[in-house]
Design a protein around this motif. Structure first.
Motif, PDB file in Angstrom:
ATOM      1  N   LEU A  66       0.821  -1.208   0.000  1.00 51.71           N
ATOM      2  CA  LEU A  66       0.000   0.000   0.000  1.00 51.71           C
ATOM      3  C   LEU A  66       0.859   1.264   0.000  1.00 51.71           C
ATOM      4  CD1 LEU A  66      -2.817  -1.024   2.519  1.00 51.71           C
ATOM      5  CD2 LEU A  66      -2.889  -1.015   0.014  1.00 51.71           C
ATOM      6  N   ALA A  67       1.997   1.214   0.730  1.00 48.62           N
ATOM      7  CA  ALA A  67       2.873   2.388   0.769  1.00 48.62           C
ATOM      8  C   ALA A  67       3.397   2.727  -0.624  1.00 48.62           C
ATOM      9  CB  ALA A  67       4.037   2.138   1.731  1.00 48.62           C
ATOM     10  N   ARG A  68       3.755   1.709  -1.397  1.00 46.91           N
ATOM     11  CA  ARG A  68       4.252   1.952  -2.750  1.00 46.91           C
ATOM     12  C   ARG A  68       3.125   2.388  -3.676  1.00 46.91           C
ATOM     13  NH1 ARG A  68       7.166  -2.575  -1.205  1.00 46.91           N
ATOM     14  NH2 ARG A  68       5.736  -4.000  -2.266  1.00 46.91           N
ATOM     15  N   ARG A  69       1.973   1.730  -3.567  1.00 50.21           N
ATOM     16  CA  ARG A  69       0.866   2.026  -4.478  1.00 50.21           C
ATOM     17  C   ARG A  69       0.298   3.416  -4.239  1.00 50.21           C
ATOM     18  NH1 ARG A  69      -3.681  -2.398  -5.622  1.00 50.21           N
ATOM     19  NH2 ARG A  69      -1.856  -3.227  -6.713  1.00 50.21           N
ATOM     20  N   TRP A  70       0.202   3.822  -2.976  1.00 48.91           N
ATOM     21  CA  TRP A  70      -0.427   5.100  -2.637  1.00 48.91           C
ATOM     22  C   TRP A  70       0.585   6.230  -2.434  1.00 48.91           C
ATOM     23  CZ3 TRP A  70      -4.163   2.811   1.616  1.00 48.91           C
ATOM     24  CH2 TRP A  70      -5.146   2.045   0.972  1.00 48.91           C
ATOM     25  N   GLY A  71       1.856   5.973  -2.707  1.00 47.83           N
ATOM     26  CA  GLY A  71       2.865   7.010  -2.535  1.00 47.83           C
ATOM     27  C   GLY A  71       3.024   7.440  -1.096  1.00 47.83           C
ATOM     28  N   GLN A  72       2.953   6.477  -0.168  1.00 47.41           N
ATOM     29  CA  GLN A  72       3.014   6.794   1.256  1.00 47.41           C
ATOM     30  C   GLN A  72       4.253   6.193   1.932  1.00 47.41           C
ATOM     31  OE1 GLN A  72      -0.745   5.648   3.002  1.00 47.41           O
ATOM     32  NE2 GLN A  72      -1.820   7.384   2.120  1.00 47.41           N
ATOM     33  N   ILE A  73       5.322   6.014   1.177  1.00 47.17           N
ATOM     34  CA  ILE A  73       6.577   5.577   1.782  1.00 47.17           C
ATOM     35  C   ILE A  73       7.115   6.720   2.638  1.00 47.17           C
ATOM     36  CG2 ILE A  73       8.963   4.881   1.346  1.00 47.17           C
ATOM     37  CD1 ILE A  73       7.991   3.603  -1.247  1.00 47.17           C
ATOM     38  N   SER A  74       7.307   6.465   3.920  1.00 54.59           N
ATOM     39  CA  SER A  74       7.744   7.512   4.844  1.00 54.59           C
ATOM     40  C   SER A  74       8.989   7.065   5.598  1.00 54.59           C
ATOM     41  CB  SER A  74       6.631   7.838   5.851  1.00 54.59           C
ATOM     42  OG  SER A  74       6.363   6.710   6.668  1.00 54.59           O
ATOM     43  N   ARG A  75       9.697   8.028   6.168  1.00 51.74           N
ATOM     44  CA  ARG A  75      10.877   7.701   6.976  1.00 51.74           C
ATOM     45  C   ARG A  75      10.483   6.853   8.171  1.00 51.74           C
ATOM     46  NH1 ARG A  75      15.434   6.925   5.512  1.00 51.74           N
ATOM     47  NH2 ARG A  75      15.470   8.926   4.391  1.00 51.74           N
ATOM     48  N   LEU A  76       9.348   7.190   8.807  1.00 51.36           N
ATOM     49  CA  LEU A  76       8.883   6.411   9.950  1.00 51.36           C
ATOM     50  C   LEU A  76       8.579   4.973   9.527  1.00 51.36           C
ATOM     51  CD1 LEU A  76       7.992   6.234  12.917  1.00 51.36           C
ATOM     52  CD2 LEU A  76       5.703   6.957  12.171  1.00 51.36           C
ATOM     53  N   GLY A  77       7.937   4.823   8.386  1.00 48.42           N
ATOM     54  CA  GLY A  77       7.627   3.480   7.897  1.00 48.42           C
ATOM     55  C   GLY A  77       8.867   2.664   7.612  1.00 48.42           C
ATOM     56  N   GLN A  78       9.912   3.324   7.125  1.00 48.40           N
ATOM     57  CA  GLN A  78      11.160   2.619   6.836  1.00 48.40           C
ATOM     58  C   GLN A  78      11.853   2.156   8.113  1.00 48.40           C
ATOM     59  OE1 GLN A  78      13.194   5.548   4.399  1.00 48.40           O
ATOM     60  NE2 GLN A  78      12.509   4.566   2.516  1.00 48.40           N
ATOM     61  N   ILE A  79      11.494   2.762   9.247  1.00 50.43           N
ATOM     62  CA  ILE A  79      12.041   2.334  10.539  1.00 50.43           C
ATOM     63  C   ILE A  79      11.138   1.273  11.176  1.00 50.43           C
ATOM     64  CG2 ILE A  79      12.578   3.082  12.895  1.00 50.43           C
ATOM     65  CD1 ILE A  79      13.294   5.838  11.682  1.00 50.43           C
ATOM     66  N   LEU A  80       9.813   1.540  11.140  1.00 53.57           N
ATOM     67  CA  LEU A  80       8.858   0.636  11.802  1.00 53.57           C
ATOM     68  C   LEU A  80       8.822  -0.741  11.156  1.00 53.57           C
ATOM     69  CD1 LEU A  80       5.739   2.934  12.428  1.00 53.57           C
ATOM     70  CD2 LEU A  80       7.368   2.066  14.132  1.00 53.57           C
ATOM     71  N   ASP A  81       8.849  -0.796   9.834  1.00 56.04           N
ATOM     72  CA  ASP A  81       8.669  -2.064   9.125  1.00 56.04           C
ATOM     73  C   ASP A  81       9.756  -3.092   9.474  1.00 56.04           C
ATOM     74  OD1 ASP A  81       7.385  -3.816   7.272  1.00 56.04           O
ATOM     75  OD2 ASP A  81       8.911  -3.311   5.807  1.00 56.04           O
ATOM     76  N   PRO A  82      11.052  -2.758   9.298  1.00 54.31           N
ATOM     77  CA  PRO A  82      12.073  -3.740   9.670  1.00 54.31           C
ATOM     78  C   PRO A  82      12.128  -3.994  11.171  1.00 54.31           C
ATOM     79  CG  PRO A  82      13.100  -1.664   9.011  1.00 54.31           C
ATOM     80  CD  PRO A  82      11.647  -1.564   8.666  1.00 54.31           C
ATOM     81  N   ALA A  83      11.788  -2.970  11.990  1.00 50.85           N
ATOM     82  CA  ALA A  83      11.770  -3.177  13.445  1.00 50.85           C
ATOM     83  C   ALA A  83      10.729  -4.220  13.821  1.00 50.85           C
ATOM     84  CB  ALA A  83      11.487  -1.858  14.158  1.00 50.85           C
ATOM     85  N   ALA A  84       9.531  -4.118  13.214  1.00 54.04           N
ATOM     86  CA  ALA A  84       8.480  -5.101  13.487  1.00 54.04           C
ATOM     87  C   ALA A  84       8.898  -6.485  13.021  1.00 54.04           C
ATOM     88  CB  ALA A  84       7.177  -4.672  12.806  1.00 54.04           C
ATOM     89  N   ASP A  85       9.523  -6.568  11.845  1.00 50.99           N
ATOM     90  CA  ASP A  85       9.997  -7.866  11.342  1.00 50.99           C
ATOM     91  C   ASP A  85      10.948  -8.526  12.335  1.00 50.99           C
ATOM     92  OD1 ASP A  85       8.559  -7.610   9.025  1.00 50.99           O
ATOM     93  OD2 ASP A  85      10.256  -7.005   7.776  1.00 50.99           O
ATOM     94  N   ARG A  86      11.944  -7.757  12.778  1.00 53.31           N
ATOM     95  CA  ARG A  86      12.960  -8.326  13.670  1.00 53.31           C
ATOM     96  C   ARG A  86      12.369  -8.710  15.023  1.00 53.31           C
ATOM     97  NH1 ARG A  86      16.271  -5.439  10.282  1.00 53.31           N
ATOM     98  NH2 ARG A  86      18.312  -6.397   9.904  1.00 53.31           N
ATOM     99  N   LEU A  87      11.471  -7.871  15.541  1.00 52.13           N
ATOM    100  CA  LEU A  87      10.878  -8.172  16.846  1.00 52.13           C
ATOM    101  C   LEU A  87      10.013  -9.424  16.786  1.00 52.13           C
ATOM    102  CD1 LEU A  87       9.985  -4.630  18.205  1.00 52.13           C
ATOM    103  CD2 LEU A  87      11.675  -6.220  19.120  1.00 52.13           C
ATOM    104  N   TYR A  88       9.293  -9.620  15.680  1.00 51.96           N
ATOM    105  CA  TYR A  88       8.498 -10.837  15.539  1.00 51.96           C
ATOM    106  C   TYR A  88       9.399 -12.064  15.442  1.00 51.96           C
ATOM    107  CZ  TYR A  88       3.629  -9.521  15.420  1.00 51.96           C
ATOM    108  OH  TYR A  88       2.375  -9.121  15.795  1.00 51.96           O
TER     109      TYR A  88
END
Length: 202
Positions: A66-88
């Motif tokens: 959705l971030a790519r499709r809607w042009g919503q790639i953000s700096r916060l998202g670039q931090i949250l996404d890998p952080a969530a992956d690693r924590l899981y």
């Protein structure tokens, strides 16, 4: 293959992709509580734990899409996404190893990769770089592991479903672990190229 857009496109915080990533982070302690409750004398809630993992995998796919499709790639998202992956990944390793469902040596192998990458961060920081972007290969590795863990949990039970789930889960574990380390090595090579280019420029 879909081109992975990685440039920051918005400074907004409250986007749907970011909210999905935040929801995944909230799910981490819930999952850990569900998976470890039997260890402390509580009832077994493996079904709910598997559901949390499945929802996390779906949201992991959706937030990037959705971030790519809607042009919503953000700096916060670039931090949250890998952080969530690693924590899981880390919380699942802790839970399944504590429950003696996952052998300790698999956990050690995956954690060693995390330590390996963590050692690169101070080097990158000294040269003015933050953490590098998650690669497509790294995402594929995470997807494999996130499929493997719920299947491994199913495989620890009884019945025909457990009989089918266990070998499939181990196939995903081996593929995921191999890709996880492969992505880590490529990450290190990318960091080395950046540091080398920085030294030449100086």
């Amino acid at each position: 293959m879909e081109v992975q857009e990685t440039r920051v496109q918005t400074d907004r915080v409250l986007t749907i992709p970011n909210l999905l990533s935040m929801g995944r982070l909230v799910g981490v302690p819930i999952f850990l509580w569900l998976i470890l409750w039997p260890v402390f004398g509580g009832p077994e809630n493996d079904g709910w734990a598997i559901l949390v993992l499945m929802l996390s995998g779906i949201s992991d796919y959706l937030d990037g899409k959705l971030a790519r499709r809607w042009g919503q790639i953000s700096r916060l998202g670039q931090i949250l996404d890998p952080a969530a992956d690693r924590l899981y990944v880390l919380s699942t390793l802790v839970g399944l190893t504590w429950r003696e469902i996952l052998p300790w040596w698999v956990t050690a192998l995956l954690l060693a990769r995390e330590v390996f990458l963590a050692l690169l961060l101070p080097i990158l920081s000294r040269h003015g770089y933050g953490p590098l972007q998650v690669s497509f290969l790294g995402k594929a590795a995470t997807f494999n592991l996130m499929y493997a863990f719920p299947l491994l949990l199913l495989g620890s039970g009884d019945g025909w479903l457990a009989t089918v789930a266990e070998p499939v889960s181990w196939a995903f574990i081996w593929w995921g672990t191999t890709l996880y380390w492969w992505a880590g090595i490529l990450y290190a090579l990318q960091a080395r190229q950046l540091v080398k280019a920085d030294r030449i420029a100086v």
